[in-house]
Design a protein around this motif. Sequence first.
Motif, PDB file in Angstrom:
ATOM      1  N   TRP A  15       7.762  -2.746   6.649  1.00 13.75           N
ATOM      2  CA  TRP A  15       7.656  -3.433   5.409  1.00 13.75           C
ATOM      3  C   TRP A  15       7.460  -4.745   5.947  1.00 13.75           C
ATOM      4  O   TRP A  15       6.390  -5.600   5.463  1.00 13.75           O
ATOM      5  CB  TRP A  15       8.810  -3.605   4.527  1.00 13.75           C
ATOM      6  CG  TRP A  15       8.588  -4.373   3.534  1.00 13.75           C
ATOM      7  CD1 TRP A  15       8.047  -3.905   2.020  1.00 13.75           C
ATOM      8  CD2 TRP A  15       9.656  -5.499   2.941  1.00 13.75           C
ATOM      9  NE1 TRP A  15       8.369  -4.967   1.211  1.00 13.75           N
ATOM     10  CE2 TRP A  15       9.029  -5.776   1.421  1.00 13.75           C
ATOM     11  CE3 TRP A  15      10.659  -5.991   3.361  1.00 13.75           C
ATOM     12  CZ2 TRP A  15       9.787  -6.809   0.751  1.00 13.75           C
ATOM     13  CZ3 TRP A  15      11.337  -7.397   2.694  1.00 13.75           C
ATOM     14  CH2 TRP A  15      10.762  -7.595   1.425  1.00 13.75           C
TER      15      TRP A  15
ATOM     16  N   PHE B 170       8.025   1.828  -2.583  1.00 15.92           N
ATOM     17  CA  PHE B 170       8.239   0.570  -2.625  1.00 15.92           C
ATOM     18  C   PHE B 170       7.511  -0.436  -1.705  1.00 15.92           C
ATOM     19  O   PHE B 170       7.195  -1.450  -1.788  1.00 15.92           O
ATOM     20  CB  PHE B 170       9.798   0.251  -2.825  1.00 15.92           C
ATOM     21  CG  PHE B 170      10.647   0.986  -3.804  1.00 15.92           C
ATOM     22  CD1 PHE B 170      10.492   0.335  -5.188  1.00 15.92           C
ATOM     23  CD2 PHE B 170      11.165   2.150  -3.634  1.00 15.92           C
ATOM     24  CE1 PHE B 170      11.079   0.808  -6.140  1.00 15.92           C
ATOM     25  CE2 PHE B 170      11.706   2.727  -4.743  1.00 15.92           C
ATOM     26  CZ  PHE B 170      11.627   2.220  -5.769  1.00 15.92           C
TER      27      PHE B 170
ATOM     28  N   SER C  97       4.569  -3.206  -2.784  1.00 11.64           N
ATOM     29  CA  SER C  97       5.049  -4.751  -2.890  1.00 11.64           C
ATOM     30  C   SER C  97       4.020  -5.304  -1.802  1.00 11.64           C
ATOM     31  O   SER C  97       4.396  -6.383  -1.836  1.00 11.64           O
ATOM     32  CB  SER C  97       6.587  -4.866  -2.328  1.00 11.64           C
ATOM     33  OG  SER C  97       6.753  -4.084  -1.175  1.00 11.64           O
TER      34      SER C  97
ATOM     35  N   THR D 180      11.952  -5.869  -4.168  1.00  2.88           N
ATOM     36  CA  THR D 180      10.511  -6.108  -4.895  1.00  2.88           C
ATOM     37  C   THR D 180      10.624  -7.327  -5.906  1.00  2.88           C
ATOM     38  O   THR D 180       9.727  -8.066  -5.678  1.00  2.88           O
ATOM     39  CB  THR D 180      10.086  -4.732  -5.570  1.00  2.88           C
ATOM     40  OG1 THR D 180       9.954  -3.542  -4.642  1.00  2.88           O
ATOM     41  CG2 THR D 180       8.793  -5.095  -5.908  1.00  2.88           C
TER      42      THR D 180
ATOM     43  N   SER E  60       8.585 -10.854  -5.746  1.00  2.00           N
ATOM     44  CA  SER E  60       7.821 -11.461  -6.870  1.00  2.00           C
ATOM     45  C   SER E  60       8.193 -12.863  -7.445  1.00  2.00           C
ATOM     46  O   SER E  60       7.380 -13.442  -7.363  1.00  2.00           O
ATOM     47  CB  SER E  60       7.926 -10.337  -8.068  1.00  2.00           C
ATOM     48  OG  SER E  60       7.588  -9.121  -7.645  1.00  2.00           O
TER      49      SER E  60
END
Length: 491
Positions: free
Chosen positions: A327, A406, A410, A465, A469
């Motif tokens: 990630w 996820f 994302s 996530t 955001s």
Amino acid sequence: MAEKYSMTFSENRSIPLFIFFKDIRLVLKLDELGLEIARIALPAALALTADPIASLVDTIFIGQIGPIELAAVGVSIALFNQVSRIAIFPLVSVTTSFVAEEDTCTKVSSDSESLENGSTLDSEDKIFEIAKMEQDKKHIPSASSALIIGGILGLIQALFLIFAAKPLLGFMGVKSDSQMLYPAQQYLKLRSLGAPAVLLSLAMQGVFRGLKDTKTPLYATVAGDLTNIVLDPIFMFVFKLGVRGAAISHVISQYLISLILFWRLKEQVDLIPPSLKYLQFGRFLRNGLLLLMRVIAVTFCVTLAASMAARLGSTQMAAFQVCLQVWLATSLLADGLAVAGQAILASAFARNDHSCAASTACRVLQLGLILGLVLAMILGFGLHFGARIFTKDVDVLHLIGVGIPFVAASQPINALAFVFDGVNFGASDFAYSAYSMVMVAILSIIVLFILSSTSGFVGIWIALTIYMSLRAFAGFWRIGTGTGPWEFLRG
């Protein structure tokens, strides 16, 4: 550059929100602005992702030892990164903006002096003056300040992590009776010896970014990380040092990076300050403290998530570590665009070139969204097949599969959040960046506690996530409403 974008800029300046759609058909065009962004962003992105990739390689090798060692190192890396970012992020971000401003002002001053003196010099004198200017090193106060502050902070960080390793790991969820404690302590203490090199190298990277030179940090980082990758299996398996071998090879690579960067920087910049006043520590500390507050808020959410994953058990933590490293590694590609946006915007604001500032912010944000969508598609398919590289444990692989949607979905949000950071830093909007992120962190921590307790591993990823955001929305709000340094968008 300002003249090229002045017409389209003036058409939409009455509604700041339009900046996000401005010249959207030109987003992939390699015009003057596009080429400058690419020249800065591509090497920066590669340099930024090199270290997470090296950590991924560490993760792959350590995963071959066992899931307990993989989870232990995951906790140690999360803790080391949390403490490092508290010092690194403010230092690098402030340095990049200040160096870009000082370099721009120096060039403008030099150009003015050249024009004033040009008529009084004959051709021979002009050639001599040009040669002399090329040989002279640049005098940039922020470069010297960054190195001094980076060295001091590095030593403090190393001592703090070495002597407080056990209680810090306890805070992360690794209790005294946990099987993870011993390998986690070994890795954290040894890797902490490289903290001075880490902070010095990143301070110097901030200087190079401000000078719009992202190739030099790339070459140094690649050299160091390749060294790390080569030494990993030698120390871990040939010398049978296990997780200690991974930490030792990482430390060696960081000192190599620092030596390369320092050697290159001293050739370009005069690093010996004539006086303490020259260093402008007050300016550094004032803005650095704002970003310090911000980075604590930013990284605390991720560290808290890692702590909660560790409390679920070694299997959940091992899966979380793999997903988190992927990630972060892919999301940092967008940080290359953030670096380009920050450097170009800092120069534009130093010149009061609002047309260039608006066009740059617009272009890097649009490119960030495209990059995020591409990364989402690649990870959505690729990580399903690549998970076995990290571990062969069936339970860990199952949880990695749960986290993949996820991690992939994302990516567009992450990319925009990173680019918005660079845009606001380029405008020296440090106060808004700090205060807005504290609000984001407070909301995210509440969500993280609620969802992790009710939904476990899945809840942690939903909360992360939501956190990203909110980060993206905070950046969107500042520019979209035309407030702070972006008031000129309202006309």
